[in-house]
Design an enzyme around this catalytic site. Structure first.
Site, short mmCIF file in Angstrom:
data_model
loop_
_atom_site.label_atom_id
_atom_site.label_comp_id
_atom_site.label_asym_id
_atom_site.label_seq_id
_atom_site.Cartn_x
_atom_site.Cartn_y
_atom_site.Cartn_z
N ARG A 35 0.84 -1.20 0.00
CA ARG A 35 0.00 0.00 0.00
C ARG A 35 0.87 1.24 0.00
NH1 ARG A 35 -5.27 -0.91 2.52
NH2 ARG A 35 -5.12 -2.95 3.48
N LEU A 38 1.46 3.08 5.59
CA LEU A 38 1.71 2.00 6.55
C LEU A 38 0.45 1.79 7.41
CD1 LEU A 38 5.32 3.11 7.58
CD2 LEU A 38 4.69 1.28 5.98
N CYS A 42 -5.90 -2.39 9.51
CA CYS A 42 -6.32 -1.75 10.76
C CYS A 42 -6.37 -0.24 10.64
CB CYS A 42 -5.35 -2.19 11.86
SG CYS A 42 -5.62 -1.38 13.41
N LYS A 51 -13.75 3.27 13.88
CA LYS A 51 -13.94 3.93 15.18
C LYS A 51 -14.16 5.43 15.01
CE LYS A 51 -13.95 0.33 16.00
NZ LYS A 51 -13.64 -0.96 15.34
N GLY A 176 -24.67 -10.79 7.89
CA GLY A 176 -23.72 -11.23 8.90
C GLY A 176 -23.79 -10.35 10.14
N ARG A 269 -13.55 -12.59 7.05
CA ARG A 269 -12.37 -12.26 6.26
C ARG A 269 -11.55 -13.53 6.05
NH1 ARG A 269 -11.19 -6.95 5.83
NH2 ARG A 269 -8.94 -7.31 5.78
N HIS A 441 -14.63 6.03 43.03
CA HIS A 441 -16.05 6.37 42.86
C HIS A 441 -16.15 7.81 42.38
CE1 HIS A 441 -20.34 6.53 43.54
NE2 HIS A 441 -20.15 7.69 44.17
C1 LIG Z 1 -13.86 -2.67 9.23
C2 LIG Z 1 -12.91 -3.39 10.16
C3 LIG Z 1 -12.87 -3.04 11.50
C4 LIG Z 1 -11.99 -3.67 12.34
N1 LIG Z 1 -11.99 -3.30 13.65
C5 LIG Z 1 -11.14 -3.90 14.50
C6 LIG Z 1 -11.08 -3.49 15.86
O1 LIG Z 1 -11.78 -2.59 16.28
N2 LIG Z 1 -10.20 -4.11 16.68
C7 LIG Z 1 -9.39 -5.12 16.23
O2 LIG Z 1 -8.63 -5.66 17.02
N3 LIG Z 1 -9.43 -5.53 14.95
C8 LIG Z 1 -10.27 -4.94 14.08
N4 LIG Z 1 -10.28 -5.32 12.77
C9 LIG Z 1 -9.37 -6.42 12.36
C10 LIG Z 1 -7.94 -5.91 12.17
O3 LIG Z 1 -7.95 -4.86 11.23
C11 LIG Z 1 -7.04 -7.03 11.70
O4 LIG Z 1 -7.14 -8.13 12.58
C12 LIG Z 1 -5.58 -6.58 11.68
O5 LIG Z 1 -5.41 -5.49 10.82
C13 LIG Z 1 -4.66 -7.72 11.23
O6 LIG Z 1 -3.35 -7.27 11.23
P1 LIG Z 1 -2.24 -7.92 10.30
O7 LIG Z 1 -0.98 -7.17 10.61
O8 LIG Z 1 -2.23 -9.38 10.44
O9 LIG Z 1 -2.70 -7.62 8.79
P2 LIG Z 1 -3.24 -6.34 8.02
O10 LIG Z 1 -3.61 -5.25 8.93
O11 LIG Z 1 -4.23 -6.85 7.06
O12 LIG Z 1 -1.96 -5.83 7.23
C14 LIG Z 1 -1.34 -6.57 6.23
C15 LIG Z 1 -0.59 -5.62 5.31
O13 LIG Z 1 0.24 -6.41 4.45
C16 LIG Z 1 0.25 -5.81 3.17
N5 LIG Z 1 0.63 -6.84 2.20
C17 LIG Z 1 -0.07 -7.95 1.88
N6 LIG Z 1 0.62 -8.70 0.99
C18 LIG Z 1 1.76 -8.03 0.75
C19 LIG Z 1 2.87 -8.27 -0.08
N7 LIG Z 1 2.97 -9.38 -0.82
N8 LIG Z 1 3.86 -7.35 -0.12
C20 LIG Z 1 3.79 -6.20 0.62
N9 LIG Z 1 2.77 -5.92 1.43
C21 LIG Z 1 1.77 -6.83 1.50
C22 LIG Z 1 -1.16 -5.29 2.98
O14 LIG Z 1 -1.19 -4.25 2.04
C23 LIG Z 1 -1.49 -4.80 4.39
O15 LIG Z 1 -1.21 -3.43 4.53
C24 LIG Z 1 -11.12 -4.69 11.87
C25 LIG Z 1 -11.14 -5.03 10.52
C26 LIG Z 1 -12.02 -4.39 9.67
C27 LIG Z 1 -12.01 -4.76 8.23
#
Ligand SMILES: Cc1cc2nc3c(=O)[nH]c(=O)nc-3n(C[C@H](O)[C@H](O)[C@H](O)COP(=O)(O)OP(=O)(O)OC[C@H]3O[C@@H](n4cnc5c(N)ncnc54)[C@H](O)[C@@H]3O)c2cc1C
Length: 462
Positions: A35, A38, A42, A51, A176, A269, A441
């Site tokens: 992307r 960074l 999330c 939020k 859902g 997801r 309190h």
């Molecule tokens: C609408 C929504 C609301 C949410 N609210 C919450 C919440 O309130 N609290 C909570 O705990 N969780 C929440 N989540 C879930 C949370 O966003 C995810 O669990 C979390 O972001 C996972 O983190 P991660 O680091 O595993 O992956 P991600 O945050 O998905 O990040 C992965 C990154 O890797 C990059 N990437 C992928 N493949 C490659 C590649 N080959 N080369 C380079 N870059 C790559 C992507 O572009 C991405 O930026 C929410 C999700 C959504 C969709």
């Protein structure tokens, strides 16, 4: 080409936290992100923007429902949707820039582009191939849909489209009744949309303590959300003016249709690992698309690790972050560890819902002898003062030892309150330990203490 101790692929909460901690532990670290910004799902299209919209629309709700009761005459509070979207974008920008700053501060190299792994120990980004002693995959997840429900991100949208609709719809069907569906459904209900949630199971928020889920559904219904439970969605079609969802009721097989301006598919997801080249490397995968790891986050390929949404476990940002820290420590020769028994889950609606540890249903299934301490927010002076007496704290403790086994809260500030129970559980505390701890309190936290008291000689204000 430069050589690193560690290359992290993906800069979501799992990846960026892993990169920062590894750099703090003295490793030479790069983090690849495809992307432009960074922070991953999330910060860009998940936790943070949702939020922001929940906060803005909660404020609107307060203005409409409660300001006059407190003697505040604000006149008619109207919504400027473009400005609300701009506020959301500003919040995202501040947060993603913040990670950029932390990368610079900790000397983490940001490799911009999409990564693949052409061979063990190598990471390709564009034309460049980098070498690393260890590689961590933190590529996260993407929204999944249902067969027959074609997402166009205009009228049939995922959470990503729902966060950025061009206009506020008059009606919305949410497929859902999980956390994301209910949070986004709440946002649009507060903005005036007629929201109907269609769910396959007979209850909302699968996995949540059933008593809390029931109370939650009642409160959401009072707020105007409609629920169709036990409904198997058969398909959805975009029409000229919106979309139609077809479903059958599981109890009698009868077929139904519901039309809305926008349909949000919030059915979960799936792990995102496309383009990494894992198949060619022979990396073992699980049937549901996650990368198989052992309890040290090692994949089947030596030197290759995986964390976050790309592996098993709850798809939560803080779970990914904790795994990021743990795997960084392991790679640096320390003893990283995640306690999966104490990972809180929060729904950021009003009221918030938060839980940690076992549900009552799980304890029954385990055949474990337990006791329940409950306390209603109606008995909490602070909650009543802010019109949030609906809800309760429910604490579960071992019948013989009094050790806290789980806690489920629906009420004001639940997402923050849950953490005193998390700390207590990490220390193996009993309900009595919590009950004997002085709580200021008037705070909402007194309700947690009262639930702990209710596990013993009884709550005071019940
Ligand atoms: C609408 C929504 C609301 C949410 N609210 C919450 C919440 O309130 N609290 C909570 O705990 N969780 C929440 N989540 C879930 C949370 O966003 C995810 O669990 C979390 O972001 C996972 O983190 P991660 O680091 O595993 O992956 P991600 O945050 O998905 O990040 C992965 C990154 O890797 C990059 N990437 C992928 N493949 C490659 C590649 N080959 N080369 C380079 N870059 C790559 C992507 O572009 C991405 O930026 C929410 C999700 C959504 C969709």
């Amino acid at each position: 080409m430069p050589t690193f101790d560690l290359i992290v692929i993906g800069a979501g909460p799992g990846g960026y936290v892993c990169a920062i901690r590894a750099a703090q532990l003295g490793l030479k670290v790069a983090c690849v992100e495809g992307r432009d910004t960074l922070g991953g799902t999330c910060l860009n299209v998940g936790c943070i923007p949702s939020k922001a919209l929940l906060h803005a629309t909660h404020s609107l709700h307060e203005a409409h429902q409660n300001f006059a009761k407190m003697g505040l005459d604000a006149g008619h509070v109207a919504v400027n949707w473009d400005r609300m979207q701009a506020y959301k974008a500003e919040v995202i920008g501040q947060n993603t820039k913040g990670i950029e700053f932390l990368f610079k501060k900790n000397k983490v190299t940001w490799l911009k582009g999409w990564a693949s792994i052409p061979a063990p120990g190598k990471v390709q980004v564009g034309d460049e191939v980098h070498e690393a002693r260890a590689i961590v995959i933190a590529t996260g997840s993407e929204p999944s849909s249902l067969p027959g429900v074609p997402v166009d991100e205009k009228v049939i949208v995922t959470s990503t489209g729902a966060l950025a609709l061009p206009a506020i719809p008059k009606s919305m069907v949410v497929i859902g009744a999980g956390v994301i569906g209910l949070e986004m459904g709440s946002v649009y209900a507060r903005l005036g949309a007629q929201v109907t949630v269609v769910e396959y199971l007979d209850a909302i928020t699968p996995g949540m303590d059933a008593e809390i889920a029931k109370a939650f559904q009642k409160i959401l219904q009072k707020q105007g959300l409609k629920f169709v439970l036990g409904a198997a969605v058969q398909g959805a079609e975009a029409t000229g003016s919106g979309a139609t969802v077809r479903y059958t009721l599981r109890k009698d097989g009868s077929a139904h249709e519901i039309a809305a301006d926008v349909v949000l598919v919030a059915t979960g997801r799936r792990p995102y690992t496309a383009g990494l080249g894992l198949e060619a490397l022979g990396v073992e995968m699980l049937p549901r698309g996650q990368i198989r790891t052992d309890d040290h986050f090692r994949t089947s390929l030596p030197g290759l690790y995986a964390i976050g949404d790309a592996i098993v476990g709850p798809m939560l940002a803080h779970k990914a972050e904790d795994e990021g820290v743990a795997v960084a420590e392991i790679i640096a020769g320390k003893h990283g560890h995640v306690n999966y028994g104490v990972i809180p889950g929060v729904v950021y609606t009003t009221p918030e819902v938060a839980s940690v540890g076992a549900t009552e249903e799980q304890l029954k299934e385990q055949g474990r002898a337990y006791k329940v301490g409950k306390f209603s927010f109606m008995g909490n002076g602070r909650a009543k003062a802010v019109f949030q007496g609906d809800g309760m704290v429910k604490m579960l403790a071992d019948k013989a030892t009094d050790r806290i086994l789980g806690c489920h809260i629906i009420g004001p500030g639940a997402g923050d309150l849950i953490h005193e129970v998390c700390v207590a559980m990490e220390f193996g505390a009993s309900a009595e330990d919590l009950a004997r701890t002085c709580h200021a309190h008037p705070t909402y936290s007194e309700a947690v203490r009262e639930a702990a008291l209710a596990c013993g000689d009884g709550a005071i204000h019940a």
